[in-house]
Motif scaffolding. Structure first.
Motif, PDB file in Angstrom:
ATOM      1  N   SER A 176      11.443   1.392  -4.419  1.00  0.00           N
ATOM      2  CA  SER A 176      12.218   2.605  -4.700  1.00  0.00           C
ATOM      3  C   SER A 176      12.291   3.481  -3.451  1.00  0.00           C
ATOM      4  O   SER A 176      11.474   3.334  -2.532  1.00  0.00           O
ATOM      5  N   PRO A 177      13.264   4.407  -3.382  1.00  0.00           N
ATOM      6  CA  PRO A 177      13.327   5.317  -2.222  1.00  0.00           C
ATOM      7  C   PRO A 177      12.031   6.086  -2.005  1.00  0.00           C
ATOM      8  O   PRO A 177      11.646   6.351  -0.860  1.00  0.00           O
ATOM      9  N   ALA A 178      11.341   6.432  -3.101  1.00  0.00           N
ATOM     10  CA  ALA A 178      10.085   7.177  -2.966  1.00  0.00           C
ATOM     11  C   ALA A 178       8.974   6.309  -2.379  1.00  0.00           C
ATOM     12  O   ALA A 178       7.999   6.834  -1.828  1.00  0.00           O
ATOM     13  N   GLU A 179       9.115   4.970  -2.499  1.00  0.00           N
ATOM     14  CA  GLU A 179       8.100   4.060  -1.973  1.00  0.00           C
ATOM     15  C   GLU A 179       8.432   3.554  -0.572  1.00  0.00           C
ATOM     16  O   GLU A 179       7.614   2.865   0.046  1.00  0.00           O
ATOM     17  N   ALA A 180       9.619   3.889  -0.081  1.00  0.00           N
ATOM     18  CA  ALA A 180      10.078   3.365   1.207  1.00  0.00           C
ATOM     19  C   ALA A 180       9.350   4.031   2.374  1.00  0.00           C
ATOM     20  O   ALA A 180       8.971   5.205   2.314  1.00  0.00           O
ATOM     21  N   THR A 181       9.148   3.239   3.424  1.00  0.00           N
ATOM     22  CA  THR A 181       8.565   3.724   4.676  1.00  0.00           C
ATOM     23  C   THR A 181       9.388   3.113   5.815  1.00  0.00           C
ATOM     24  O   THR A 181      10.244   2.247   5.582  1.00  0.00           O
ATOM     25  N   PRO A 182       9.148   3.533   7.062  1.00  0.00           N
ATOM     26  CA  PRO A 182       9.888   2.908   8.168  1.00  0.00           C
ATOM     27  C   PRO A 182       9.709   1.394   8.227  1.00  0.00           C
ATOM     28  O   PRO A 182      10.627   0.670   8.651  1.00  0.00           O
ATOM     29  N   ASP A 183       8.528   0.888   7.828  1.00  0.00           N
ATOM     30  CA  ASP A 183       8.281  -0.556   7.853  1.00  0.00           C
ATOM     31  C   ASP A 183       8.596  -1.241   6.517  1.00  0.00           C
ATOM     32  O   ASP A 183       8.528  -2.471   6.428  1.00  0.00           O
ATOM     33  N   ARG A 184       8.930  -0.449   5.503  1.00  0.00           N
ATOM     34  CA  ARG A 184       9.209  -0.984   4.170  1.00  0.00           C
ATOM     35  C   ARG A 184      10.443  -0.281   3.606  1.00  0.00           C
ATOM     36  O   ARG A 184      10.330   0.699   2.882  1.00  0.00           O
ATOM     37  N   PRO A 185      11.631  -0.758   3.955  1.00  0.00           N
ATOM     38  CA  PRO A 185      12.843  -0.086   3.512  1.00  0.00           C
ATOM     39  C   PRO A 185      13.042  -0.194   2.002  1.00  0.00           C
ATOM     40  O   PRO A 185      12.500  -1.089   1.347  1.00  0.00           O
ATOM     41  N   ALA A 222      16.803 -13.347  -4.500  1.00  0.00           N
ATOM     42  CA  ALA A 222      16.716 -11.911  -4.761  1.00  0.00           C
ATOM     43  C   ALA A 222      15.280 -11.418  -4.662  1.00  0.00           C
ATOM     44  O   ALA A 222      15.034 -10.259  -4.312  1.00  0.00           O
ATOM     45  N   GLN A 223      14.325 -12.304  -4.964  1.00  0.00           N
ATOM     46  CA  GLN A 223      12.918 -11.949  -4.843  1.00  0.00           C
ATOM     47  C   GLN A 223      12.443 -12.101  -3.399  1.00  0.00           C
ATOM     48  O   GLN A 223      11.776 -11.215  -2.850  1.00  0.00           O
ATOM     49  N   ALA A 224      12.785 -13.221  -2.788  1.00  0.00           N
ATOM     50  CA  ALA A 224      12.295 -13.517  -1.435  1.00  0.00           C
ATOM     51  C   ALA A 224      12.821 -12.537  -0.392  1.00  0.00           C
ATOM     52  O   ALA A 224      12.186 -12.336   0.657  1.00  0.00           O
ATOM     53  N   ASP A 225      13.974 -11.911  -0.627  1.00  0.00           N
ATOM     54  CA  ASP A 225      14.542 -10.968   0.327  1.00  0.00           C
ATOM     55  C   ASP A 225      13.868  -9.599   0.294  1.00  0.00           C
ATOM     56  O   ASP A 225      14.162  -8.741   1.135  1.00  0.00           O
ATOM     57  N   SER A 226      12.968  -9.384  -0.658  1.00  0.00           N
ATOM     58  CA  SER A 226      12.281  -8.099  -0.761  1.00  0.00           C
ATOM     59  C   SER A 226      11.387  -7.869   0.451  1.00  0.00           C
ATOM     60  O   SER A 226      10.723  -8.800   0.937  1.00  0.00           O
ATOM     61  N   PRO A 227      11.310  -6.640   0.956  1.00  0.00           N
ATOM     62  CA  PRO A 227      10.444  -6.361   2.119  1.00  0.00           C
ATOM     63  C   PRO A 227       8.952  -6.473   1.808  1.00  0.00           C
ATOM     64  O   PRO A 227       8.145  -6.483   2.741  1.00  0.00           O
ATOM     65  N   ILE A 228       8.565  -6.574   0.529  1.00  0.00           N
ATOM     66  CA  ILE A 228       7.146  -6.725   0.218  1.00  0.00           C
ATOM     67  C   ILE A 228       6.734  -8.190   0.143  1.00  0.00           C
ATOM     68  O   ILE A 228       5.541  -8.498   0.014  1.00  0.00           O
ATOM     69  N   VAL A 229       7.693  -9.107   0.248  1.00  0.00           N
ATOM     70  CA  VAL A 229       7.389 -10.538   0.138  1.00  0.00           C
ATOM     71  C   VAL A 229       6.991 -11.103   1.498  1.00  0.00           C
ATOM     72  O   VAL A 229       7.711 -10.944   2.477  1.00  0.00           O
ATOM     73  N   GLU A 230       5.844 -11.782   1.527  1.00  0.00           N
ATOM     74  CA  GLU A 230       5.360 -12.422   2.744  1.00  0.00           C
ATOM     75  C   GLU A 230       5.652 -13.922   2.751  1.00  0.00           C
ATOM     76  O   GLU A 230       5.821 -14.518   3.808  1.00  0.00           O
ATOM     77  N   LYS A 262       0.836  -1.200   0.000  1.00  0.00           N
ATOM     78  CA  LYS A 262       0.000   0.000   0.000  1.00  0.00           C
ATOM     79  C   LYS A 262       0.873   1.252   0.000  1.00  0.00           C
ATOM     80  O   LYS A 262       1.825   1.372   0.756  1.00  0.00           O
ATOM     81  N   GLY A 263       0.531   2.192  -0.875  1.00  0.00           N
ATOM     82  CA  GLY A 263       1.308   3.417  -0.993  1.00  0.00           C
ATOM     83  C   GLY A 263       2.381   3.354  -2.064  1.00  0.00           C
ATOM     84  O   GLY A 263       2.982   4.383  -2.398  1.00  0.00           O
ATOM     85  N   MET A 264       2.644   2.169  -2.630  1.00  0.00           N
ATOM     86  CA  MET A 264       3.612   2.036  -3.707  1.00  0.00           C
ATOM     87  C   MET A 264       2.932   2.313  -5.050  1.00  0.00           C
ATOM     88  O   MET A 264       1.721   2.475  -5.145  1.00  0.00           O
ATOM     89  N   GLU A 265       3.717   2.362  -6.093  1.00  0.00           N
ATOM     90  CA  GLU A 265       3.173   2.479  -7.443  1.00  0.00           C
ATOM     91  C   GLU A 265       2.660   1.113  -7.900  1.00  0.00           C
ATOM     92  O   GLU A 265       3.204   0.073  -7.525  1.00  0.00           O
ATOM     93  N   ASP A 266       1.599   1.130  -8.714  1.00  0.00           N
ATOM     94  CA  ASP A 266       1.113  -0.118  -9.298  1.00  0.00           C
ATOM     95  C   ASP A 266       2.146  -0.682 -10.269  1.00  0.00           C
ATOM     96  O   ASP A 266       2.945   0.054 -10.858  1.00  0.00           O
ATOM     97  N   ARG A 267       2.142  -1.992 -10.446  1.00  0.00           N
ATOM     98  CA  ARG A 267       2.987  -2.650 -11.450  1.00  0.00           C
ATOM     99  C   ARG A 267       2.104  -3.028 -12.638  1.00  0.00           C
ATOM    100  O   ARG A 267       1.056  -3.644 -12.472  1.00  0.00           O
ATOM    101  N   ASP A 268       2.532  -2.645 -13.824  1.00  0.00           N
ATOM    102  CA  ASP A 268       1.693  -2.750 -15.012  1.00  0.00           C
ATOM    103  C   ASP A 268       1.695  -4.136 -15.629  1.00  0.00           C
ATOM    104  O   ASP A 268       2.666  -4.906 -15.505  1.00  0.00           O
ATOM    105  N   PHE A 269       0.609  -4.460 -16.314  1.00  0.00           N
ATOM    106  CA  PHE A 269       0.524  -5.645 -17.164  1.00  0.00           C
ATOM    107  C   PHE A 269       1.604  -5.541 -18.252  1.00  0.00           C
ATOM    108  O   PHE A 269       1.891  -4.463 -18.754  1.00  0.00           O
ATOM    109  N   ALA A 270       2.218  -6.664 -18.608  1.00  0.00           N
ATOM    110  CA  ALA A 270       3.296  -6.641 -19.594  1.00  0.00           C
ATOM    111  C   ALA A 270       3.199  -7.862 -20.512  1.00  0.00           C
ATOM    112  O   ALA A 270       2.502  -8.836 -20.215  1.00  0.00           O
ATOM    113  N   VAL A 271       3.904  -7.786 -21.626  1.00  0.00           N
ATOM    114  CA  VAL A 271       3.980  -8.894 -22.578  1.00  0.00           C
ATOM    115  C   VAL A 271       5.446  -9.160 -22.881  1.00  0.00           C
ATOM    116  O   VAL A 271       6.170  -8.256 -23.326  1.00  0.00           O
ATOM    117  N   ASP A 272       5.883 -10.398 -22.624  1.00  0.00           N
ATOM    118  CA  ASP A 272       7.257 -10.805 -22.924  1.00  0.00           C
ATOM    119  C   ASP A 272       7.285 -11.474 -24.286  1.00  0.00           C
ATOM    120  O   ASP A 272       6.507 -12.396 -24.556  1.00  0.00           O
TER     121      ASP A 272
END
Length: 262
Positions: free
Chosen positions: A192-201, A239-247, A114-124
């Motif tokens: 990103s730094p703009a998306e960081a909070t005290p609970d989400r570095p 690299a993915q699992a270490d992200s602070p947004i991963v539960e 919550k408070g971050m930017e949305d991630r867009d649909f993409a085509v590889d």
């Protein structure tokens, strides 16, 4: 008596040109893709997947079901569409181009996003190789984000094997691995730094590999209808699992739907 050189050359060329036509088509249609291919199907289904990258919450989507091949060159199967460009004589080795849909997410749908930017649909989009053996089908693909959401790249390896080959029920098992480069991982798992909070570095994800295993099935209900179903489990890379947004690094994807053959 010697044959005329020109006639001999023409005869050899004619024979060589006829060889592919004489070769036996040995395609295993059930393992052409992870979802068992029965016939051209069109319908609707419901998919259940993580709400955001690494979330332990799930979201539900209504998705169209298209499983079709046109002229044995062009195909659409689930979230992939492609064209075969080069074949071996028996078509067990094929090279082509494919495009895969990649879902984004809305930041408000996750507890940690919550408070971050949305991630867009993409085509590889990228080249793909399919090699069918007596033991199963090996798929390899290199893709890049053609929609410029992440500008990332990935390499996928997947092995598909038929587990059940019934007239009514067909089930495939799959195992695979996907390597994502830094841009791809950082777009979906970075903070990103703009998306960081005290609970989400702030966090910058590096490249890494995720693993997959699953089953997909097709059950013919008689007439022109078939039920399609499947469950795939993805284990996120470090690299993915270490992200602070991963539960949780275990990410499920399940679906069920119904298609008709016209």
């Amino acid at each position: 008596m010697l044959r005329h050189p020109a006639r001999s050359a023409l005869g050899a060329l004619a024979l060589a040109a006829s060889l592919p036509a004489l070769a036996t088509d040995r395609i295993d249609h059930q393992t052409e893709s992870a979802v068992p291919h029965v016939r051209n199907l069109y319908g609707f289904g419901v998919g259940v997947m993580p709400a955001t990258s690494g979330s332990d919450q799930l979201r539900t989507r209504v998705l169209p079901i298209i499983q079709a091949s046109y002229g044995d060159r062009f195909y659409i199967n689930a979230l992939r569409a492609g064209v075969w460009l080069l074949d071996s004589d028996d078509k067990r080795l094929r090279f082509g181009l494919s495009a895969d849909a990649r879902f984004g997410w809305k930041a408000e749908d996750g507890r940690r996003t919550k408070g971050m930017e949305d991630r867009d649909f993409a085509v590889d989009v990228g080249p793909t190789l399919r090699w069918q053996t007596d033991y199963g089908t090996l798929n390899a693909q290199w893709g890049f984000d053609a929609t410029s959401a992440s500008n990332g790249q990935n390499v996928q390896l997947q092995f598909v094997r038929a587990l059940v080959r019934g007239q009514a029920l067909r089930v495939n098992g799959l195992v695979g691995a996907t390597w994502n480069n830094r841009k791809m991982n950082n777009y979906y798992f970075g903070v990103s730094p703009a998306e960081a909070t005290p609970d989400r570095p702030a966090y910058t994800a590096s490249s890494g590999t995720q693993l997959q295993a699953g089953v997909n099935g097709a059950w013919s209900t008689g007439g022109n209808g078939s039920v399609l179903f499947g469950l795939t489990i993805t284990r996120l890379g470090g690299a993915q699992a270490d992200s602070p947004i991963v539960e949780t690094r275990i990410q499920p994807l399940a679906y069920a739907g119904y298609g008709w053959s016209f």
